[in-house]
Design a protein around this motif. Structure first.
Motif, PDB file in Angstrom:
ATOM      1  N   ASP A 180      21.607 -23.846  37.168  1.00 14.15           N
ATOM      2  CA  ASP A 180      20.783 -23.336  38.263  1.00 14.15           C
ATOM      3  C   ASP A 180      20.216 -21.971  37.894  1.00 14.15           C
ATOM      4  O   ASP A 180      20.392 -21.480  36.773  1.00 14.15           O
ATOM      5  CB  ASP A 180      21.570 -23.311  39.577  1.00 14.15           C
ATOM      6  N   ASP A 181      19.541 -21.320  38.841  1.00 11.83           N
ATOM      7  CA  ASP A 181      18.886 -20.037  38.573  1.00 11.83           C
ATOM      8  C   ASP A 181      19.863 -18.915  38.244  1.00 11.83           C
ATOM      9  O   ASP A 181      19.487 -17.921  37.631  1.00 11.83           O
ATOM     10  CB  ASP A 181      18.019 -19.620  39.764  1.00 11.83           C
ATOM     11  N   TYR A 206      17.866 -32.889  33.613  1.00  7.32           N
ATOM     12  CA  TYR A 206      16.594 -32.738  34.304  1.00  7.32           C
ATOM     13  C   TYR A 206      15.615 -33.690  33.645  1.00  7.32           C
ATOM     14  O   TYR A 206      15.456 -33.666  32.424  1.00  7.32           O
ATOM     15  CB  TYR A 206      16.126 -31.294  34.165  1.00  7.32           C
ATOM     16  N   LYS A 253       6.747 -36.126  38.705  1.00  2.00           N
ATOM     17  CA  LYS A 253       7.826 -35.582  39.522  1.00  2.00           C
ATOM     18  C   LYS A 253       9.042 -35.356  38.637  1.00  2.00           C
ATOM     19  O   LYS A 253       9.308 -36.135  37.728  1.00  2.00           O
ATOM     20  CB  LYS A 253       8.191 -36.545  40.641  1.00  2.00           C
ATOM     21  N   SER A 309      13.261 -34.636  38.634  1.00  2.00           N
ATOM     22  CA  SER A 309      14.494 -34.799  39.402  1.00  2.00           C
ATOM     23  C   SER A 309      15.672 -34.533  38.491  1.00  2.00           C
ATOM     24  O   SER A 309      15.531 -34.432  37.278  1.00  2.00           O
ATOM     25  CB  SER A 309      14.610 -36.219  39.948  1.00  2.00           C
ATOM     26  N   ASN A 366      17.569 -34.143  44.068  1.00  2.00           N
ATOM     27  CA  ASN A 366      16.850 -32.878  43.958  1.00  2.00           C
ATOM     28  C   ASN A 366      17.728 -31.782  44.511  1.00  2.00           C
ATOM     29  O   ASN A 366      18.604 -32.043  45.343  1.00  2.00           O
ATOM     30  CB  ASN A 366      15.530 -32.932  44.727  1.00  2.00           C
ATOM     31  N   LEU A 367      17.503 -30.555  44.117  1.00  2.00           N
ATOM     32  CA  LEU A 367      18.307 -29.447  44.602  1.00  2.00           C
ATOM     33  C   LEU A 367      17.925 -29.021  46.010  1.00  2.00           C
ATOM     34  O   LEU A 367      18.716 -28.444  46.721  1.00  2.00           O
ATOM     35  CB  LEU A 367      18.206 -28.240  43.664  1.00  2.00           C
ATOM     36  N   LYS A 368      16.705 -29.314  46.429  1.00  2.00           N
ATOM     37  CA  LYS A 368      16.258 -28.882  47.759  1.00  2.00           C
ATOM     38  C   LYS A 368      16.764 -29.791  48.826  1.00  2.00           C
ATOM     39  O   LYS A 368      16.965 -30.926  48.712  1.00  2.00           O
ATOM     40  CB  LYS A 368      14.732 -28.816  47.795  1.00  2.00           C
TER      41      LYS A 368
END
Length: 137
Positions: free
Chosen positions: A77-78, A95, A122, A124, A135-137
């Motif tokens: 992640d970020d 990814y 897209k 994912s 997806n992370l969202k």
């Protein structure tokens, strides 16, 4: 120096080898790359000649392999933390891009047909253990 070179990794593309080389050189390990220019000239022969070979001196082999093992090949992640699967909690997450709906297929087809970039795709995440897509969202 009277030591021999040892192969510690091979890569399909020279750019991948350059990234790992920079990481090893940051730890004061001398690195030699074989086949880099050959594969940059003709990438299709990479598998035939064993890829871009990353080599270190014999005395640095153990430390270099330890550093290679510490480099995560899975998604982060970020904040640099491993992403976990919401289904099985595995951290083996890749990814990837997929063409799953009509809109992405049409954009892909038009882009492929006319060699127009950028193509709409897209992205994912997919768990390598349970194959769950998310997806992370």
């Amino acid at each position: 120096m009277n030591s021999s070179l040892k192969l510690i990794a091979s890569f399909q593309y020279a750019s991948e080898a350059q990234i790992v080389k920079a990481r090893l050189e940051a730890e004061d390990i001398q690195v030699v790359i074989n086949n880099e220019h050959t594969i940059n000239t003709d990438p299709l022969i990479s598998n035939a000649i064993g890829g871009v070979q990353l080599m270190v001196f014999e005395e640095d082999e153990a430390q270099a392999k330890k550093i290679l093992e510490s480099i995560s090949k899975y998604s982060l992640d970020d904040e640099g933390e491993a992403i976990h699967c919401p289904n099985c909690n595995s951290s083996k997450i890749e990814y990837y891009t997929s063409i799953t709906d009509f809109k992405s297929f049409i954009y892909f087809f038009v882009g492929f047909l006319f060699a127009v970039l950028p193509m709409y795709t897209k992205y994912s995440y997919r768990c390598e253990n349970c194959k769950h897509k998310f997806n992370l969202k």
